[in-house]
Design a protein around this motif. Sequence first.
Motif, short mmCIF file in Angstrom:
data_model
loop_
_atom_site.label_atom_id
_atom_site.label_comp_id
_atom_site.label_asym_id
_atom_site.label_seq_id
_atom_site.Cartn_x
_atom_site.Cartn_y
_atom_site.Cartn_z
N ASP A 151 -11.28 17.43 -1.42
CA ASP A 151 -12.85 18.10 -1.04
C ASP A 151 -12.09 19.61 -0.73
N GLU A 152 -11.70 19.82 0.20
CA GLU A 152 -10.78 20.65 0.95
C GLU A 152 -9.93 21.88 0.13
N ALA A 153 -9.26 20.66 -0.60
CA ALA A 153 -8.27 22.00 -1.57
C ALA A 153 -9.17 22.10 -1.87
N ALA A 154 -10.25 21.43 -3.17
CA ALA A 154 -10.90 21.80 -4.13
C ALA A 154 -12.17 22.89 -3.64
N ALA A 155 -12.82 23.47 -2.24
CA ALA A 155 -13.33 23.96 -1.83
C ALA A 155 -13.38 25.83 -2.32
N PRO A 156 -13.67 26.87 -2.30
CA PRO A 156 -13.09 27.90 -3.20
C PRO A 156 -12.64 28.67 -1.38
N GLU A 157 -11.72 29.45 -1.68
CA GLU A 157 -10.84 30.47 -0.57
C GLU A 157 -12.19 31.49 -0.29
N GLY A 158 -11.90 32.15 1.27
CA GLY A 158 -12.53 33.37 1.47
C GLY A 158 -13.86 33.38 1.52
N LEU A 159 -13.98 34.29 1.40
CA LEU A 159 -15.60 34.76 2.02
C LEU A 159 -16.66 34.26 1.43
N SER A 160 -18.05 33.75 1.59
CA SER A 160 -18.82 33.04 1.10
C SER A 160 -19.20 33.81 -0.42
N PRO A 161 -19.77 33.36 -1.86
CA PRO A 161 -20.56 34.29 -2.85
C PRO A 161 -21.33 34.94 -2.08
N VAL A 162 -22.71 34.45 -1.25
CA VAL A 162 -22.83 35.01 -0.64
C VAL A 162 -23.15 36.85 -0.76
N TYR A 163 -22.03 36.85 0.00
CA TYR A 163 -20.93 37.93 0.62
C TYR A 163 -21.20 39.26 -0.26
N TYR A 164 -20.43 38.24 -1.45
CA TYR A 164 -19.59 39.02 -2.62
C TYR A 164 -21.53 39.20 -3.36
N LYS A 165 -22.20 38.59 -3.66
CA LYS A 165 -23.69 39.27 -4.18
C LYS A 165 -23.81 40.30 -3.12
N ALA A 166 -23.60 40.40 -1.88
CA ALA A 166 -23.85 41.07 -1.13
C ALA A 166 -24.06 42.61 -0.94
N ALA A 167 -22.46 42.69 -1.14
CA ALA A 167 -21.77 43.82 -1.54
C ALA A 167 -22.23 44.04 -2.95
N ILE A 168 -22.17 43.84 -3.62
CA ILE A 168 -22.55 44.16 -5.27
C ILE A 168 -23.69 44.99 -5.37
N ALA A 169 -24.44 43.60 -4.28
CA ALA A 169 -26.06 45.52 -3.89
C ALA A 169 -26.05 46.39 -3.57
#
Lengths: 50, 106
Positions: free
Chosen positions: B73-91
């Motif tokens: 589970d740990e290995a499959a989890a995405p690294e770095g910031l949460s997708p919410v932060y990416y969406k906010a940055a794009i907005a």
Amino acid sequence: MDRVEEIIEQFDPDEISLDEGSEIYEEGQELLAEIRNLLHEDEGEIIKIE
Amino acid sequence: MVTAIGHTDDRLIADQVTDVATITPTAAGEYIVNSREEFLAGEITPLAQQLDAAYETFQQEHEHEQELAEAVDEAAAPEGLSPVYYKAAIAVLVLLLLVITGLWLG
């Protein structure tokens, strides 16, 4: 004793959960305790033949 | 069944059908006590040890599988910031682009 041997063979993590394993382990312990009690407490029957 | 009749000159039916024939009650008592202890030491104690060992191995295998599942589970989890932060940055970037375009067009 046969049941205890069956229990020993059932300890397969792919077949039973941890909780189920705990339950049958307890059952095995109780059966062994019952056998020990029978051997220690049961006086048997003494018959006098005249 | 154990008999303790004695009279070894006689051939008694009870002695013939019993599991063990002893000569005196004392001998019968000794036989029973020894048999009980032998049965406990030879059959019950090893069976109890087998049960404990099998359960301990079973527990260890379960723990190992659980640790393995957590590691996967740990290995499959995405690294770095949460997708919410990416969406906010794009907005924010899109908004900034709109403001700049609006200012540029006058």
